[in-house]
Design an enzyme around this catalytic site. Structure first.
Site, PDB file in Angstrom:
ATOM      1  N   ARG A  21       0.841  -1.216   0.000  1.00 35.09           N
ATOM      2  CA  ARG A  21       0.000   0.000   0.000  1.00 35.09           C
ATOM      3  C   ARG A  21       0.870   1.258   0.000  1.00 35.09           C
ATOM      4  O   ARG A  21       0.622   2.213  -0.748  1.00 35.09           O
ATOM      5  CB  ARG A  21      -0.901  -0.014   1.233  1.00 35.09           C
ATOM      6  N   ASP A 129      15.825 -11.920  10.461  1.00 40.59           N
ATOM      7  CA  ASP A 129      17.163 -12.509  10.329  1.00 40.59           C
ATOM      8  C   ASP A 129      18.011 -11.849   9.244  1.00 40.59           C
ATOM      9  O   ASP A 129      18.932 -12.476   8.715  1.00 40.59           O
ATOM     10  CB  ASP A 129      17.025 -14.017  10.026  1.00 40.59           C
ATOM     11  N   ARG A 171      13.589 -19.996  11.098  1.00 37.64           N
ATOM     12  CA  ARG A 171      14.619 -20.601  10.227  1.00 37.64           C
ATOM     13  C   ARG A 171      15.910 -20.778  11.033  1.00 37.64           C
ATOM     14  O   ARG A 171      15.865 -21.463  12.050  1.00 37.64           O
ATOM     15  CB  ARG A 171      14.855 -19.724   8.987  1.00 37.64           C
TER      16      ARG A 171
HETATM   17  O1  F6P Z   1      11.148 -17.398   6.530  1.00 38.96           O
HETATM   18  C1  F6P Z   1       9.876 -17.486   7.096  1.00 38.96           C
HETATM   19  C2  F6P Z   1       9.568 -18.903   7.491  1.00 38.96           C
HETATM   20  O2  F6P Z   1       8.271 -18.932   8.035  1.00 38.96           O
HETATM   21  C3  F6P Z   1      10.566 -19.560   8.437  1.00 38.96           C
HETATM   22  O3  F6P Z   1      10.394 -19.156   9.769  1.00 38.96           O
HETATM   23  C4  F6P Z   1      10.292 -21.010   8.188  1.00 38.96           C
HETATM   24  O4  F6P Z   1      11.431 -21.801   8.480  1.00 38.96           O
HETATM   25  C5  F6P Z   1       9.980 -21.045   6.720  1.00 38.96           C
HETATM   26  O5  F6P Z   1       9.592 -19.740   6.345  1.00 38.96           O
HETATM   27  C6  F6P Z   1       8.887 -22.013   6.337  1.00 38.96           C
HETATM   28  O6  F6P Z   1       8.793 -22.012   4.964  1.00 38.96           O
HETATM   29  P1  F6P Z   1       7.573 -22.638   4.154  1.00 38.96           P
HETATM   30  O7  F6P Z   1       6.401 -21.711   4.320  1.00 38.96           O
HETATM   31  O8  F6P Z   1       8.053 -22.693   2.774  1.00 38.96           O
HETATM   32  O9  F6P Z   1       7.290 -23.967   4.784  1.00 38.96           O
END
Ligand code: F6P
Length: 319
Positions: A21, A129, A171
């Site tokens: 937005r 991160d 992650r």
């Molecule tokens: O980067 C965001 C995130 O939610 C991480 O915390 C997690 O490891 C990953 O993406 C999960 O990815 P996906 O939605 O592809 O399973």
């Protein structure tokens, strides 16, 4: 600069809509034509563009997800994919692109800029991160979601005198675990940035039990191990009734907090201003409360760091 485009890429994060937005409205305010690219880099390669007007981003500030959809594109990592994307951008006459996503998404944007095409990144990921910024859009909402879930689990943990292990996302980073653990009063917080001692964790649980605590909460970041691994170890070593909850994608959805809306709005507008000023190949960020921008390569060289003072404080408060 006459025409710009915006896309969302990688895992979605609450606040991405607020950032879209801001890009659209700031762009129009600056006299630009603004296009949305659907499905991230996949849509960029196939020319899935839509022109955005003021109304197209009405009523989305408070919504989770991304109205432009998102994807993790493997094909865009290839030189062919990038050439195809550039050809589509040229065909519509786009002069600059705003990419809202994580560091993988900025690598892609950097490839376009290396070939002369102006791109600006906005950090959008619940993981917090990304080096080069203290904050990434979606983190505050994800932490609030996790804290709310842990508060609820605590109720039932007390009723049944149970130990709970809560696995959260992030992650390879422990930010969500650290903040959620601190704010929900976890006995132990297990993050990739700190070595964890199983005996220390067990001692903490036992000490709490001895002084009459009805429950124990352990928060573990997915980057360390599975919550079930910790849960099994606890049950084996203490004999306490232990349960594991994996919060999973629940943390990625929901209405963004006011803080996320604020950061998204500021970063979105800043990205447009930078494009108009002729900047390219940089990521908008925030450092010590100030909006800044960092070249993609510079941000990629650094490693994201976590505030270990919070970790030590949490440990001292959960004795
Ligand atoms: O980067 C965001 C995130 O939610 C991480 O915390 C997690 O490891 C990953 O993406 C999960 O990815 P996906 O939605 O592809 O399973």
């Amino acid at each position: 600069m006459n025409k710009i485009a915006v896309l969302t890429s990688g895992g979605d994060a609450p606040g991405m809509n607020a950032a879209i937005r801001a890009v659209v409205r700031r762009g129009i305010f600056k006299g630009l034509d603004v296009y949305g690219v659907k499905n991230g880099y996949d849509g960029l390669m196939t020319g899935n563009f839509i022109q955005m007007d003021l109304g197209s981003v009405g009523d989305i500030l408070h919504r989770g997800g991304t109205i432009l959809y998102s994807a993790r594109s493997e094909r865009f990592k290839t030189a062919d994919g990038q050439q195809q994307a550039l050809a589509q951008l040229m065909e519509v006459g786009i002069d600059g692109l705003v990419v809202i996503g994580g560091d993988g998404s900025f690598k892609g944007a950097g490839k376009l800029t290396a070939q002369g095409f102006p791109t600006i990144g906005i950090p959008g990921t619940i993981d917090n991160d990304i080096a080069g910024t203290d904050y990434t859009i979606g983190f505050d909402t994800a932490v609030n979601t996790a804290v709310e879930a842990i508060d609820k689990i605590r109720d039932t943990a007390s009723s049944h005198e149970r130990t709970y292990v809560i696995e959260v996302m992030g992650r390879d980073a422990g930010d969500i675990a650290l903040w959620a653990g601190m704010c929900a009063g976890a006995e132990s917080i297990i993050i990739p940035e700190a070595n964890y001692e199983i005996n220390d964790m067990i001692d903490r649980i036992k000490q709490g039990h001895e002084r009459g605590k009805l429950h124990s909460i352990i928060v573990v970041a997915e980057g360390v191990c599975k919550g079930t691994d910790i849960g099994n170890m606890i049950e084996e070593k203490t004999g306490f009734d232990t349960r594991v909850a994996v919060l999973g994608h629940f943390q990625r959805g929901g209405s963004p907090t006011a803080y996320d809306r604020m950061m998204s709005s500021q970063m979105g507008a800043k990205a447009v201003d930078l494009l108009v000023e002729g900047k390219k190949g940089v990521m908008v960020g925030v450092k010590n409360g100030q909006l800044i921008y960092t070249p993609f390569e510079e941000a990629a060289k650094d490693r994201h760091t976590i505030d270990m003072s919070i970790y030590h404080l949490a440990r001292s408060l959960s004795i």
